[in-house]
Design a protein around this motif. Structure first.
Motif, PDB file in Angstrom:
ATOM      1  N   SER A 247       0.826  -1.203   0.000  1.00  0.00           N
ATOM      2  CA  SER A 247       0.000   0.000   0.000  1.00  0.00           C
ATOM      3  C   SER A 247       0.862   1.256   0.000  1.00  0.00           C
ATOM      4  O   SER A 247       0.602   2.213  -0.731  1.00  0.00           O
ATOM      5  CB  SER A 247      -0.929  -0.006   1.214  1.00  0.00           C
ATOM      6  N   TYR A 248       1.928   1.255   0.806  1.00  0.00           N
ATOM      7  CA  TYR A 248       2.843   2.393   0.885  1.00  0.00           C
ATOM      8  C   TYR A 248       3.548   2.630  -0.449  1.00  0.00           C
ATOM      9  O   TYR A 248       3.767   3.769  -0.869  1.00  0.00           O
ATOM     10  CB  TYR A 248       3.874   2.145   1.985  1.00  0.00           C
ATOM     11  N   LEU A 249       3.895   1.537  -1.138  1.00  0.00           N
ATOM     12  CA  LEU A 249       4.580   1.634  -2.424  1.00  0.00           C
ATOM     13  C   LEU A 249       3.624   1.852  -3.588  1.00  0.00           C
ATOM     14  O   LEU A 249       4.048   1.932  -4.736  1.00  0.00           O
ATOM     15  CB  LEU A 249       5.392   0.362  -2.679  1.00  0.00           C
ATOM     16  N   LYS A 250       2.314   1.926  -3.250  1.00  0.00           N
ATOM     17  CA  LYS A 250       1.275   2.152  -4.259  1.00  0.00           C
ATOM     18  C   LYS A 250       1.288   1.070  -5.347  1.00  0.00           C
ATOM     19  O   LYS A 250       1.152   1.350  -6.541  1.00  0.00           O
ATOM     20  CB  LYS A 250       1.431   3.551  -4.884  1.00  0.00           C
ATOM     21  N   LEU A 251       1.465  -0.179  -4.911  1.00  0.00           N
ATOM     22  CA  LEU A 251       1.439  -1.301  -5.831  1.00  0.00           C
ATOM     23  C   LEU A 251      -0.004  -1.726  -6.092  1.00  0.00           C
ATOM     24  O   LEU A 251      -0.882  -1.533  -5.241  1.00  0.00           O
ATOM     25  CB  LEU A 251       2.224  -2.481  -5.240  1.00  0.00           C
ATOM     26  N   PRO A 252      -0.287  -2.301  -7.254  1.00  0.00           N
ATOM     27  CA  PRO A 252      -1.648  -2.757  -7.535  1.00  0.00           C
ATOM     28  C   PRO A 252      -1.985  -4.017  -6.753  1.00  0.00           C
ATOM     29  O   PRO A 252      -1.092  -4.770  -6.339  1.00  0.00           O
ATOM     30  CB  PRO A 252      -1.612  -3.041  -9.046  1.00  0.00           C
ATOM     31  N   ASP A 253      -3.270  -4.263  -6.562  1.00  0.00           N
ATOM     32  CA  ASP A 253      -3.750  -5.469  -5.888  1.00  0.00           C
ATOM     33  C   ASP A 253      -3.061  -5.658  -4.535  1.00  0.00           C
ATOM     34  O   ASP A 253      -2.442  -6.696  -4.255  1.00  0.00           O
ATOM     35  CB  ASP A 253      -3.514  -6.705  -6.762  1.00  0.00           C
ATOM     36  N   VAL A 254      -3.199  -4.659  -3.695  1.00  0.00           N
ATOM     37  CA  VAL A 254      -2.530  -4.655  -2.396  1.00  0.00           C
ATOM     38  C   VAL A 254      -2.848  -5.905  -1.579  1.00  0.00           C
ATOM     39  O   VAL A 254      -1.980  -6.461  -0.902  1.00  0.00           O
ATOM     40  CB  VAL A 254      -2.913  -3.391  -1.600  1.00  0.00           C
ATOM     41  N   ALA A 255      -4.075  -6.363  -1.644  1.00  0.00           N
ATOM     42  CA  ALA A 255      -4.503  -7.505  -0.828  1.00  0.00           C
ATOM     43  C   ALA A 255      -3.748  -8.786  -1.190  1.00  0.00           C
ATOM     44  O   ALA A 255      -3.722  -9.738  -0.402  1.00  0.00           O
ATOM     45  CB  ALA A 255      -6.002  -7.723  -0.988  1.00  0.00           C
ATOM     46  N   CYS A 256      -3.133  -8.827  -2.364  1.00  0.00           N
ATOM     47  CA  CYS A 256      -2.413 -10.035  -2.798  1.00  0.00           C
ATOM     48  C   CYS A 256      -1.038 -10.151  -2.148  1.00  0.00           C
ATOM     49  O   CYS A 256      -0.400 -11.202  -2.242  1.00  0.00           O
ATOM     50  CB  CYS A 256      -2.259 -10.034  -4.318  1.00  0.00           C
ATOM     51  N   TYR A 257      -0.575  -9.078  -1.504  1.00  0.00           N
ATOM     52  CA  TYR A 257       0.772  -9.087  -0.931  1.00  0.00           C
ATOM     53  C   TYR A 257       0.717  -9.526   0.533  1.00  0.00           C
ATOM     54  O   TYR A 257       0.166  -8.834   1.376  1.00  0.00           O
ATOM     55  CB  TYR A 257       1.409  -7.700  -1.034  1.00  0.00           C
ATOM     56  N   THR A 258       1.286 -10.688   0.800  1.00  0.00           N
ATOM     57  CA  THR A 258       1.356 -11.207   2.160  1.00  0.00           C
ATOM     58  C   THR A 258       2.820 -11.457   2.503  1.00  0.00           C
ATOM     59  O   THR A 258       3.722 -11.181   1.709  1.00  0.00           O
ATOM     60  CB  THR A 258       0.567 -12.520   2.283  1.00  0.00           C
ATOM     61  N   GLY A 259       3.045 -12.008   3.671  1.00  0.00           N
ATOM     62  CA  GLY A 259       4.406 -12.289   4.090  1.00  0.00           C
ATOM     63  C   GLY A 259       5.127 -13.259   3.176  1.00  0.00           C
ATOM     64  O   GLY A 259       6.352 -13.267   3.111  1.00  0.00           O
ATOM     65  N   HIS A 260       4.372 -14.086   2.429  1.00  0.00           N
ATOM     66  CA  HIS A 260       5.015 -15.057   1.539  1.00  0.00           C
ATOM     67  C   HIS A 260       5.763 -14.365   0.403  1.00  0.00           C
ATOM     68  O   HIS A 260       6.675 -14.953  -0.189  1.00  0.00           O
ATOM     69  CB  HIS A 260       3.987 -16.019   0.962  1.00  0.00           C
ATOM     70  N   CYS A 261       5.388 -13.122   0.095  1.00  0.00           N
ATOM     71  CA  CYS A 261       6.093 -12.378  -0.950  1.00  0.00           C
ATOM     72  C   CYS A 261       7.554 -12.151  -0.560  1.00  0.00           C
ATOM     73  O   CYS A 261       8.413 -11.995  -1.435  1.00  0.00           O
ATOM     74  CB  CYS A 261       5.411 -11.030  -1.182  1.00  0.00           C
ATOM     75  N   LEU A 262       7.832 -12.125   0.733  1.00  0.00           N
ATOM     76  CA  LEU A 262       9.214 -11.947   1.184  1.00  0.00           C
ATOM     77  C   LEU A 262      10.047 -13.166   0.813  1.00  0.00           C
ATOM     78  O   LEU A 262      11.204 -13.046   0.412  1.00  0.00           O
ATOM     79  CB  LEU A 262       9.243 -11.716   2.692  1.00  0.00           C
ATOM     80  N   ARG A 263       9.473 -14.336   0.946  1.00  0.00           N
ATOM     81  CA  ARG A 263      10.172 -15.588   0.595  1.00  0.00           C
ATOM     82  C   ARG A 263      10.443 -15.630  -0.907  1.00  0.00           C
ATOM     83  O   ARG A 263      11.536 -15.983  -1.341  1.00  0.00           O
ATOM     84  CB  ARG A 263       9.322 -16.784   1.027  1.00  0.00           C
ATOM     85  N   ARG A 264       9.445 -15.249  -1.688  1.00  0.00           N
ATOM     86  CA  ARG A 264       9.613 -15.232  -3.137  1.00  0.00           C
ATOM     87  C   ARG A 264      10.657 -14.199  -3.545  1.00  0.00           C
ATOM     88  O   ARG A 264      11.465 -14.441  -4.446  1.00  0.00           O
ATOM     89  CB  ARG A 264       8.276 -14.918  -3.814  1.00  0.00           C
TER      90      ARG A 264
END
Length: 204
Positions: A101-118
């Protein structure tokens, strides 16, 4: 909290539950680095990773730890500090959507902690790290999973494009120069080089 979570998640390729269950006892501050232990993983393979002091990371971690209320009985690392009454609550796996949300990325709800692993695996693949190292770092048993990150790596795709379009290949060149010779060339030119390593040996 969010910054420390990002650091740990990306540095250690952590799963969401690994971050949520991380305790203060799982992190050892040895001065020049942090040694982080992930004892319980999805693959039943404990992992250990190290965080070095790049960009004052350790100072940020220590500042976060200094905010921990002394009366908190549980040992989970991440607490919810918004209200004093909420100090006993834990941060969940969806806490990191605030970063998107801070980075103004699309589909904010899709970003969870698993994105850090990826992100961790992708950064390693882009850096040209071999599959064995990626598997060991992230704790994957499957080579197929790790290969997915290498195959989707922009760095790897760029290397393939160069090989297909301009015929660039990887080769080793050895140049030995004796400084006692009078016909030493003024310079040595290299063209069309990527990912080059120069080893200079000086014999006195």
């Amino acid at each position: 909290m969010i910054k420390v979570g990002l650091i740990l998640g990306i540095a250690g390729a952590c799963r969401t539950d690994e971050l949520v269950n991380l305790t203060v006892d799982d992190i050892e501050d040895v001065g020049s680095s942090l040694i982080v232990k992930i004892p319980n993983t999805k693959t039943k393979i404990p992992r250990i990773f190290v965080i070095t002091d790049v960009g004052n990371i350790l100072e940020l971690f220590r500042k976060y730890m200094s905010l921990r209320p002394p009366h908190v009985k549980h040992k989970r690392l991440f607490l919810y500090y918004k209200f004093a009454a909420s100090w006993q609550e834990y941060h969940g796996k969806n806490s990191y959507s605030v970063v998107a949300s801070y980075l103004k990325l699309p589909d904010v709800a899709c970003y969870t902690g698993h994105c850090l692993r990826r992100s961790s695996a992708t950064l390693l693949a882009d850096a040209g790290v071999d599959i064995t190292t990626i598997k060991r770092h992230a704790g994957w048993k499957s080579t197929t999973v790790a290969e997915g990150y290498v195959e989707n790596s922009i760095e790897n795709k760029t290397k393939i494009a160069n090989q297909v379009l301009v015929g660039t290949t990887t080769s080793a060149i050895t140049k030995t120069v004796n400084v006692r010779e009078s016909n030493i060339p003024s310079n040595i030119n290299f063209e069309n080089c990527t990912n080059v390593t120069f080893n200079l040996n000086v014999n006195k």
